[in-house]
Design a protein around this motif. Sequence first.
Motif, PDB file in Angstrom:
ATOM      1  N   ILE A   8      17.879  -7.250  -3.621  1.00  0.00           N
ATOM      2  CA  ILE A   8      18.946  -6.293  -3.894  1.00  0.00           C
ATOM      3  C   ILE A   8      20.279  -7.020  -3.808  1.00  0.00           C
ATOM      4  CG2 ILE A   8      18.986  -5.527  -1.479  1.00  0.00           C
ATOM      5  CD1 ILE A   8      19.817  -2.742  -2.511  1.00  0.00           C
ATOM      6  N   VAL A   9      21.109  -6.837  -4.815  1.00  0.00           N
ATOM      7  CA  VAL A   9      22.425  -7.479  -4.870  1.00  0.00           C
ATOM      8  C   VAL A   9      23.472  -6.380  -4.794  1.00  0.00           C
ATOM      9  CG1 VAL A   9      23.948  -9.006  -6.169  1.00  0.00           C
ATOM     10  CG2 VAL A   9      21.463  -9.329  -6.277  1.00  0.00           C
ATOM     11  N   THR A  10      24.352  -6.463  -3.804  1.00  0.00           N
ATOM     12  CA  THR A  10      25.302  -5.376  -3.553  1.00  0.00           C
ATOM     13  C   THR A  10      26.721  -5.735  -3.978  1.00  0.00           C
ATOM     14  OG1 THR A  10      25.650  -6.102  -1.271  1.00  0.00           O
ATOM     15  CG2 THR A  10      23.889  -4.524  -1.661  1.00  0.00           C
ATOM     16  N   ALA A  11      26.828  -6.545  -5.024  1.00  0.00           N
ATOM     17  CA  ALA A  11      28.119  -6.881  -5.618  1.00  0.00           C
ATOM     18  C   ALA A  11      27.890  -7.141  -7.105  1.00  0.00           C
ATOM     19  CB  ALA A  11      28.740  -8.100  -4.941  1.00  0.00           C
ATOM     20  N   GLY A  12      28.946  -6.943  -7.911  1.00  0.00           N
ATOM     21  CA  GLY A  12      28.817  -7.052  -9.354  1.00  0.00           C
ATOM     22  C   GLY A  12      28.837  -8.487  -9.849  1.00  0.00           C
ATOM     23  N   ALA A  13      27.829  -8.852 -10.626  1.00  0.00           N
ATOM     24  CA  ALA A  13      27.686 -10.222 -11.135  1.00  0.00           C
ATOM     25  C   ALA A  13      28.029 -10.289 -12.623  1.00  0.00           C
ATOM     26  CB  ALA A  13      26.256 -10.706 -10.923  1.00  0.00           C
ATOM     27  N   PRO A  14      28.559 -11.440 -13.091  1.00  0.00           N
ATOM     28  CA  PRO A  14      28.800 -11.612 -14.520  1.00  0.00           C
ATOM     29  C   PRO A  14      27.500 -11.778 -15.305  1.00  0.00           C
ATOM     30  CG  PRO A  14      29.303 -13.633 -13.342  1.00  0.00           C
ATOM     31  CD  PRO A  14      29.020 -12.597 -12.309  1.00  0.00           C
ATOM     32  N   ALA A  15      26.462 -12.241 -14.616  1.00  0.00           N
ATOM     33  CA  ALA A  15      25.131 -12.417 -15.194  1.00  0.00           C
ATOM     34  C   ALA A  15      24.141 -12.481 -14.031  1.00  0.00           C
ATOM     35  CB  ALA A  15      25.060 -13.701 -16.031  1.00  0.00           C
ATOM     36  N   ILE A  16      22.872 -12.352 -14.334  1.00  0.00           N
ATOM     37  CA  ILE A  16      21.860 -12.403 -13.273  1.00  0.00           C
ATOM     38  C   ILE A  16      21.696 -13.846 -12.821  1.00  0.00           C
ATOM     39  CG2 ILE A  16      19.471 -11.904 -12.660  1.00  0.00           C
ATOM     40  CD1 ILE A  16      19.494  -9.942 -15.108  1.00  0.00           C
ATOM     41  N   PRO A  17      21.956 -14.170 -11.556  1.00  0.00           N
ATOM     42  CA  PRO A  17      21.820 -15.558 -11.086  1.00  0.00           C
ATOM     43  C   PRO A  17      20.384 -16.065 -11.227  1.00  0.00           C
ATOM     44  CG  PRO A  17      23.125 -14.250  -9.536  1.00  0.00           C
ATOM     45  CD  PRO A  17      22.515 -13.284 -10.509  1.00  0.00           C
ATOM     46  N   GLN A  18      20.232 -17.193 -11.899  1.00  0.00           N
ATOM     47  CA  GLN A  18      18.892 -17.738 -12.123  1.00  0.00           C
ATOM     48  C   GLN A  18      18.143 -18.037 -10.830  1.00  0.00           C
ATOM     49  OE1 GLN A  18      17.378 -17.922 -15.182  1.00  0.00           O
ATOM     50  NE2 GLN A  18      15.544 -18.392 -13.987  1.00  0.00           N
ATOM     51  N   PRO A  19      18.806 -18.535  -9.770  1.00  0.00           N
ATOM     52  CA  PRO A  19      18.069 -18.779  -8.523  1.00  0.00           C
ATOM     53  C   PRO A  19      17.395 -17.518  -7.979  1.00  0.00           C
ATOM     54  CG  PRO A  19      20.177 -19.895  -8.451  1.00  0.00           C
ATOM     55  CD  PRO A  19      20.201 -19.023  -9.667  1.00  0.00           C
ATOM     56  N   LEU A  20      18.007 -16.367  -8.174  1.00  0.00           N
ATOM     57  CA  LEU A  20      17.406 -15.135  -7.678  1.00  0.00           C
ATOM     58  C   LEU A  20      16.170 -14.756  -8.487  1.00  0.00           C
ATOM     59  CD1 LEU A  20      20.562 -12.949  -6.892  1.00  0.00           C
ATOM     60  CD2 LEU A  20      19.371 -14.624  -5.449  1.00  0.00           C
ATOM     61  N   ILE A  21      16.237 -14.971  -9.786  1.00  0.00           N
ATOM     62  CA  ILE A  21      15.051 -14.741 -10.618  1.00  0.00           C
ATOM     63  C   ILE A  21      13.924 -15.669 -10.182  1.00  0.00           C
ATOM     64  CG2 ILE A  21      14.110 -14.900 -12.958  1.00  0.00           C
ATOM     65  CD1 ILE A  21      16.887 -14.131 -13.998  1.00  0.00           C
ATOM     66  N   ASN A  22      14.270 -16.923  -9.934  1.00  0.00           N
ATOM     67  CA  ASN A  22      13.271 -17.910  -9.517  1.00  0.00           C
ATOM     68  C   ASN A  22      12.620 -17.540  -8.193  1.00  0.00           C
ATOM     69  OD1 ASN A  22      14.064 -19.334 -11.782  1.00  0.00           O
ATOM     70  ND2 ASN A  22      15.272 -20.850 -10.646  1.00  0.00           N
ATOM     71  N   GLN A  23      13.383 -16.913  -7.305  1.00  0.00           N
ATOM     72  CA  GLN A  23      12.896 -16.606  -5.959  1.00  0.00           C
ATOM     73  C   GLN A  23      12.214 -15.245  -5.849  1.00  0.00           C
ATOM     74  OE1 GLN A  23      16.123 -17.430  -3.126  1.00  0.00           O
ATOM     75  NE2 GLN A  23      16.695 -19.196  -4.365  1.00  0.00           N
ATOM     76  N   LEU A  24      12.128 -14.541  -6.951  1.00  0.00           N
ATOM     77  CA  LEU A  24      11.435 -13.257  -6.978  1.00  0.00           C
ATOM     78  C   LEU A  24       9.943 -13.489  -7.206  1.00  0.00           C
ATOM     79  CD1 LEU A  24      12.211 -10.205  -6.875  1.00  0.00           C
ATOM     80  CD2 LEU A  24      12.294 -10.273  -9.381  1.00  0.00           C
ATOM     81  N   ALA A  25       9.109 -12.863  -6.402  1.00  0.00           N
ATOM     82  CA  ALA A  25       7.662 -13.012  -6.523  1.00  0.00           C
ATOM     83  C   ALA A  25       7.154 -12.387  -7.808  1.00  0.00           C
ATOM     84  CB  ALA A  25       6.972 -12.363  -5.324  1.00  0.00           C
ATOM     85  N   ILE A  26       5.983 -12.808  -8.264  1.00  0.00           N
ATOM     86  CA  ILE A  26       5.316 -12.129  -9.363  1.00  0.00           C
ATOM     87  C   ILE A  26       4.990 -10.709  -8.889  1.00  0.00           C
ATOM     88  CG2 ILE A  26       3.292 -12.075 -10.859  1.00  0.00           C
ATOM     89  CD1 ILE A  26       5.260 -14.347 -11.443  1.00  0.00           C
ATOM     90  N   GLY A  27       5.394  -9.741  -9.681  1.00  0.00           N
ATOM     91  CA  GLY A  27       5.269  -8.351  -9.256  1.00  0.00           C
ATOM     92  C   GLY A  27       6.491  -7.859  -8.498  1.00  0.00           C
ATOM     93  N   GLY A  28       7.484  -8.736  -8.361  1.00  0.00           N
ATOM     94  CA  GLY A  28       8.690  -8.406  -7.605  1.00  0.00           C
ATOM     95  C   GLY A  28       9.699  -7.617  -8.415  1.00  0.00           C
ATOM     96  N   ARG A  29      10.598  -6.933  -7.701  1.00  0.00           N
ATOM     97  CA  ARG A  29      11.635  -6.118  -8.319  1.00  0.00           C
ATOM     98  C   ARG A  29      13.009  -6.562  -7.819  1.00  0.00           C
ATOM     99  NH1 ARG A  29       7.553  -5.201  -5.397  1.00  0.00           N
ATOM    100  NH2 ARG A  29       8.672  -3.744  -4.026  1.00  0.00           N
ATOM    101  N   MET A  30      13.993  -6.484  -8.682  1.00  0.00           N
ATOM    102  CA  MET A  30      15.371  -6.780  -8.295  1.00  0.00           C
ATOM    103  C   MET A  30      16.277  -5.691  -8.851  1.00  0.00           C
ATOM    104  SD  MET A  30      17.952  -9.973  -9.315  1.00  0.00           S
ATOM    105  CE  MET A  30      16.628 -11.151  -9.300  1.00  0.00           C
TER     106      MET A  30
END
Length: 219
Positions: free
Chosen positions: A153-175
């Motif tokens: 969960i990201v509680t601030a507004g991003a210009p784009a989805i940070p790639q490290p967060l996508i990488n660190q999300l498990a298969i079946g994971g939600r963001m």
Amino acid sequence: MEKEISKYSHIRNEMVKKQIEARGITDARVIKAMKKVPRHLFVNEALTDQAYGDFPLPIGDQQTISQPYIVSEMTQALTLSEKDRVLEIGTGSGYQTAILAEIVYRVYTIERIHDLYIRARRLFDKFKYHNIVTRYSDGTSGWKDESPFDAIIVTAGAPAIPQPLINQLAIGGRMVIPVGNRYVQEMIKIYKDEDGITQTSLGGCRFVKLIGEHGWTIN
């Protein structure tokens, strides 16, 4: 402290009924957590009487505690279970962190502003949240050593989805993350499977800027 918390229990229940359930939040675990966590203790003392209002509030350092409905909406969107390990980017007041901690196995939360980091840690200790792990760092890089995470969960507004967060999300994971410009964003829910990620819009929103290497610059 117990008397202080119970004093606001009726106001808290009314908040949940009128602001949260009335707007379609149905997850029983989210509702239970929102009824339990004493939101008034996560805001500045001068704003205590406004803590259960239908709006965000300043918490210092140009940051805010989100509107109660937004907290519940983002939490419900993560479809959490008691076994989940969750990464939170932007501890802030610690209120969203506490809501998550009432539901999941463990919460890893990162804050880049030292004063907020220290204040939140004290509250977690006060309420004996032993399943919250804190870190003072740039949240846009995530927490690689503890990944993968079942939810982010990201509680601030991003210009784009940070790639490290996508990488660190498990298969079946939600963001859940607000994405857009510096003034207005769209709340995006991401689901990750073996083929990559899919994105769903949850509607418009407005958050403070996500500052960091993979977010906005300070200036």
